[in-house]
Motif scaffolding. Structure first.
Motif, mmCIF file in Angstrom:
data_model
loop_
_atom_site.group_PDB
_atom_site.id
_atom_site.type_symbol
_atom_site.label_atom_id
_atom_site.label_comp_id
_atom_site.label_asym_id
_atom_site.label_seq_id
_atom_site.Cartn_x
_atom_site.Cartn_y
_atom_site.Cartn_z
ATOM 1 N N ARG A 30 27.307 5.284 -6.493
ATOM 2 C CA ARG A 30 27.576 4.366 -5.374
ATOM 3 C C ARG A 30 26.333 3.568 -5.019
ATOM 4 O O ARG A 30 26.389 2.368 -4.770
ATOM 5 N N ASP A 31 25.195 4.247 -4.972
ATOM 6 C CA ASP A 31 23.935 3.571 -4.647
ATOM 7 C C ASP A 31 23.614 2.501 -5.686
ATOM 8 O O ASP A 31 23.199 1.389 -5.341
ATOM 9 N N LYS A 32 23.794 2.858 -6.958
ATOM 10 C CA LYS A 32 23.526 1.891 -8.023
ATOM 11 C C LYS A 32 24.446 0.691 -7.916
ATOM 12 O O LYS A 32 24.040 -0.448 -8.126
ATOM 13 N N SER A 33 25.706 0.977 -7.568
ATOM 14 C CA SER A 33 26.672 -0.109 -7.416
ATOM 15 C C SER A 33 26.265 -1.057 -6.289
ATOM 16 O O SER A 33 26.349 -2.269 -6.419
ATOM 17 N N LYS A 34 25.798 -0.464 -5.175
ATOM 18 C CA LYS A 34 25.356 -1.279 -4.035
ATOM 19 C C LYS A 34 24.174 -2.152 -4.422
ATOM 20 O O LYS A 34 24.109 -3.324 -4.084
ATOM 21 N N TYR A 35 23.208 -1.547 -5.138
ATOM 22 C CA TYR A 35 22.026 -2.301 -5.552
ATOM 23 C C TYR A 35 22.398 -3.425 -6.513
ATOM 24 O O TYR A 35 21.827 -4.524 -6.454
ATOM 25 N N MET A 36 23.351 -3.146 -7.392
ATOM 26 C CA MET A 36 23.776 -4.172 -8.350
ATOM 27 C C MET A 36 24.460 -5.334 -7.641
ATOM 28 O O MET A 36 24.218 -6.499 -7.961
ATOM 29 N N ILE A 37 25.301 -5.010 -6.657
ATOM 30 C CA ILE A 37 25.975 -6.059 -5.893
ATOM 31 C C ILE A 37 24.955 -6.878 -5.114
ATOM 32 O O ILE A 37 25.013 -8.116 -5.084
ATOM 33 N N PHE A 38 23.998 -6.175 -4.484
ATOM 34 C CA PHE A 38 22.962 -6.870 -3.712
ATOM 35 C C PHE A 38 22.149 -7.795 -4.613
ATOM 36 O O PHE A 38 21.903 -8.964 -4.287
ATOM 37 N N THR A 39 21.746 -7.263 -5.773
ATOM 38 C CA THR A 39 20.916 -8.046 -6.696
ATOM 39 C C THR A 39 21.666 -9.248 -7.243
ATOM 40 O O THR A 39 21.130 -10.366 -7.293
ATOM 41 N N SER A 40 22.914 -9.036 -7.650
ATOM 42 C CA SER A 40 23.700 -10.138 -8.216
ATOM 43 C C SER A 40 23.973 -11.215 -7.167
ATOM 44 O O SER A 40 23.920 -12.412 -7.465
ATOM 45 N N THR A 41 24.219 -10.779 -5.920
ATOM 46 C CA THR A 41 24.462 -11.743 -4.841
ATOM 47 C C THR A 41 23.204 -12.546 -4.538
ATOM 48 O O THR A 41 23.254 -13.771 -4.348
ATOM 49 N N LEU A 42 22.063 -11.842 -4.504
ATOM 50 C CA LEU A 42 20.791 -12.525 -4.243
ATOM 51 C C LEU A 42 20.484 -13.549 -5.328
ATOM 52 O O LEU A 42 20.093 -14.691 -5.034
ATOM 53 N N ILE A 43 20.674 -13.147 -6.577
ATOM 54 C CA ILE A 43 20.434 -14.069 -7.696
ATOM 55 C C ILE A 43 21.371 -15.274 -7.605
ATOM 56 O O ILE A 43 20.959 -16.420 -7.835
ATOM 57 N N LYS A 44 22.609 -15.007 -7.263
ATOM 58 C CA LYS A 44 23.597 -16.082 -7.131
ATOM 59 C C LYS A 44 23.171 -17.098 -6.083
ATOM 60 O O LYS A 44 23.215 -18.302 -6.322
ATOM 61 N N TRP A 45 22.743 -16.606 -4.909
ATOM 62 C CA TRP A 45 22.370 -17.518 -3.831
ATOM 63 C C TRP A 45 21.092 -18.284 -4.147
ATOM 64 O O TRP A 45 20.964 -19.462 -3.809
ATOM 65 N N VAL A 46 20.140 -17.625 -4.786
ATOM 66 C CA VAL A 46 18.908 -18.320 -5.170
ATOM 67 C C VAL A 46 19.212 -19.400 -6.203
ATOM 68 O O VAL A 46 18.688 -20.521 -6.130
ATOM 69 N N PHE A 47 20.090 -19.082 -7.126
ATOM 70 C CA PHE A 47 20.457 -20.039 -8.179
ATOM 71 C C PHE A 47 21.179 -21.245 -7.592
ATOM 72 O O PHE A 47 20.793 -22.396 -7.822
ATOM 73 N N TRP A 48 22.219 -20.986 -6.819
ATOM 74 C CA TRP A 48 22.981 -22.083 -6.237
ATOM 75 C C TRP A 48 22.148 -22.882 -5.237
ATOM 76 O O TRP A 48 22.208 -24.109 -5.190
ATOM 77 N N GLY A 49 21.353 -22.180 -4.415
ATOM 78 C CA GLY A 49 20.497 -22.878 -3.462
ATOM 79 C C GLY A 49 19.479 -23.759 -4.154
ATOM 80 O O GLY A 49 19.167 -24.858 -3.668
ATOM 81 N N SER A 50 18.961 -23.315 -5.293
ATOM 82 C CA SER A 50 17.990 -24.109 -6.049
ATOM 83 C C SER A 50 18.628 -25.369 -6.619
ATOM 84 O O SER A 50 18.024 -26.451 -6.598
ATOM 85 N N ILE A 51 19.839 -25.218 -7.138
ATOM 86 C CA ILE A 51 20.543 -26.392 -7.675
ATOM 87 C C ILE A 51 20.751 -27.436 -6.578
ATOM 88 O O ILE A 51 20.472 -28.631 -6.765
ATOM 89 N N VAL A 52 21.244 -26.972 -5.450
ATOM 90 C CA VAL A 52 21.459 -27.894 -4.327
ATOM 91 C C VAL A 52 20.139 -28.510 -3.885
ATOM 92 O O VAL A 52 20.049 -29.715 -3.638
ATOM 93 N N GLY A 53 19.088 -27.684 -3.799
ATOM 94 C CA GLY A 53 17.789 -28.177 -3.365
ATOM 95 C C GLY A 53 17.218 -29.243 -4.273
ATOM 96 O O GLY A 53 16.687 -30.255 -3.799
ATOM 97 N N VAL A 54 17.308 -29.039 -5.567
ATOM 98 C CA VAL A 54 16.791 -30.027 -6.520
ATOM 99 C C VAL A 54 17.540 -31.356 -6.381
ATOM 100 O O VAL A 54 16.929 -32.427 -6.320
ATOM 101 N N ALA A 55 18.855 -31.267 -6.322
ATOM 102 C CA ALA A 55 19.661 -32.478 -6.217
ATOM 103 C C ALA A 55 19.440 -33.188 -4.881
ATOM 104 O O ALA A 55 19.257 -34.409 -4.822
ATOM 105 N N VAL A 56 19.426 -32.413 -3.796
ATOM 106 C CA VAL A 56 19.262 -33.006 -2.468
ATOM 107 C C VAL A 56 17.854 -33.564 -2.292
ATOM 108 O O VAL A 56 17.675 -34.639 -1.703
ATOM 109 N N GLY A 57 16.852 -32.851 -2.783
ATOM 110 C CA GLY A 57 15.484 -33.352 -2.689
ATOM 111 C C GLY A 57 15.323 -34.685 -3.405
ATOM 112 O O GLY A 57 14.640 -35.592 -2.907
ATOM 113 N N SER A 58 15.968 -34.822 -4.551
ATOM 114 C CA SER A 58 15.890 -36.076 -5.309
ATOM 115 C C SER A 58 16.600 -37.211 -4.579
ATOM 116 O O SER A 58 16.087 -38.327 -4.486
ATOM 117 N N THR A 59 17.793 -36.920 -4.061
ATOM 118 C CA THR A 59 18.534 -37.973 -3.362
ATOM 119 C C THR A 59 17.873 -38.333 -2.023
ATOM 120 O O THR A 59 17.919 -39.492 -1.598
#
Length: 434
Positions: free
Chosen positions: A8-37
């Motif tokens: 259960r603990d490993k599952s929680k850590y995996m969900i946390f890590t995958s969610t964090l990576i997802k948000w950093v990835f998507w936020g970076s894409i938006v940031g690059v595009a928005v910063g340019s525009t």
């Protein structure tokens, strides 16, 4: 049993890590595009402003520009004509999605407005482009319904942070502007990433943000604090005056000038007449030179009131851009006017007014306080904190964002129902009076 707990603990850590990576990835894409525009927006606006200043005849084309903007939104804008209100409504209810066309259309319309002399700013265009880009990411990666709203907030943060060179403020603004009395902390990571990435990308494109300097900070004592409280109440009332006039012009034009092209044409004619009535072109466009003068003590005493009228008509009659820089103009020039009356340093009170009027009109006290720290390098931090609190409280439930939700009323004395939006509160007041 221990193995099950570990799994259960490993599952929680995996969900946390995958969610964090997802948000950093998507936020970076938006940031690059928005910063340019945003870099495109800022550089283009500077160029268009210089062009207008060198060619005075362009002002006379403003009615034609109003017709063109009205045509674009009438035949190609769909529901994007509702601008920031549509964005807030989508985050609240998830009904009408933010159209991808919103960003390009508001940019074109903002360029037209700046070139021909409409009194407007830039953050509205930056935020709408940011959310339009975020919506593109939503569709590209097939983001689930709940996360789509968070990503739209991430677009708001990226737009604001990159437009003003204040990434911390951008982070908080995207979470705070949605509703009074509630901070959307679940969007912290993507808003942070988008705002900071957008800021640094804009800088990499050569964008330089001018920050004003406070020359003298008064001593902290009882009399100075009393003065700050009193002037902050005045600043809050002026923010209400602008918000009410701006919404009043918009409601009047929607009721009696239903054709967007005719509305824009008449709005352009009124701005031309007002320009010659006051005998100055300093109230056109963003008005950045006048803000600079306000910090040096060289502005007309009623400059703030004139700018309120120019901007309310420009925005209320269908032109595009933003309202934050005009609010800076109003606050800084009013602070300049009050400085001699209350015997406080001019640059200091211009800075207090700049922040306080924006705070009262936007209902984001935490973001505004942080904004003052980023903008003025932490000088006068106690005074800005007091000013933001006072302006937020005394501005009541008014503001430039009509679809901002009142999650919790500012005071129980106002007897308001939680969950209403600002427009509904205003409507209930009118119905009660009648």
């Amino acid at each position: 049993m221990d193995n099950k707990i570990n799994l259960r603990d490993k599952s929680k850590y995996m969900i946390f890590t995958s969610t964090l990576i997802k948000w950093v990835f998507w936020g970076s894409i938006v940031g690059v595009a928005v910063g340019s525009t945003s870099a495109l927006l800022l550089n283009a606006n500077d160029f268009l402003t210089d062009t207008r200043n060198e060619n005075n005849f362009l002002l006379f084309l403003l009615p034609l520009g109003g017709i063109l903007i009205g045509y674009i939104y009438r035949y190609h804008g769909a529901n994007s004509r509702r601008g920031n209100d549509l964005i807030l409504e989508y985050i609240h209810n998830g009904n009408e999605e933010v159209p991808l066309r919103m960003g390009p259309i508001v940019y074109v319309s903002t360029f037209i407005t700046h070139l021909l002399g409409g009194s407007t700013g830039r953050e509205g265009a930056a935020i709408q482009m940011g959310t339009s880009i975020a919506q593109g990411v939503n569709r590209l990666f097939k983001v689930d319904k709940l996360d789509r709203k968070i990503l739209i907030m991430c677009g708001i943060s990226g737009g604001f942070g990159s437009a003003f060179g204040t990434p911390i403020t951008g982070t908080i603004f995207g979470m705070e502007v949605i509703a009074l009395g509630k901070m959307k902390y679940e969007s912290l990571v993507p808003c942070f990433v988008s705002s900071f990435v957008g800021h640094f990308v804009a800088k990499s494109w050569g964008v330089e943000h001018s920050h004003h300097i406070i020359k003298i900070i008064p001593d902290i004592n009882t009399m100075t604090i009393i003065k700050i409280i009193l002037v902050s109440i005045i600043f809050s009332f002026v923010s209400v005056l602008y918000s009410q006039l701006r919404h009043g012009v918009k409601n009047f034009s929607e009721k009696y000038l239903k054709n967007l092209m005719i509305r824009g044409m008449i709005g352009g004619i009124i701005i031309i007449l007002l320009t010659y009535l006051v005998g100055s072109r300093e109230y056109l466009g963003r008005g950045l030179p006048m803000i600079d003068k306000a910090f040096d003590g060289q502005v007309p005493p009623l400059a703030f009131l004139i700018k309120i009228v120019f901007t309310a008509i420009t925005m209320g009659m269908g032109f595009r851009g933003g309202e934050v820089i005009p609010l800076f103009f109003v606050g800084a020039t009013l602070g300049n006017t009050l400085s001699n009356i209350v015997n406080l340093p001019t640059s200091f009170l211009a800075a207090i007014g700049l922040i306080a009027v924006f705070c009262g009109a936007s209902n984001v006290p935490i973001a505004c306080f942080v904004f003052s720290i980023e903008l003025f390098e932490g000088k006068g931090i106690i005074f800005f904190f007091i000013s933001c609190i006072v302006s937020y409280l005394f501005s009541g439930h008014h503001g430039i964002y009509a679809s901002q939700k009142i999650y919790e009323p500012k005071s129980r004395l106002l007897n308001l129902i939680p969950g209403e939006i600002i427009t509904a509160v205003e409507g209930n007041k009118k119905n009660t009076k009648t």
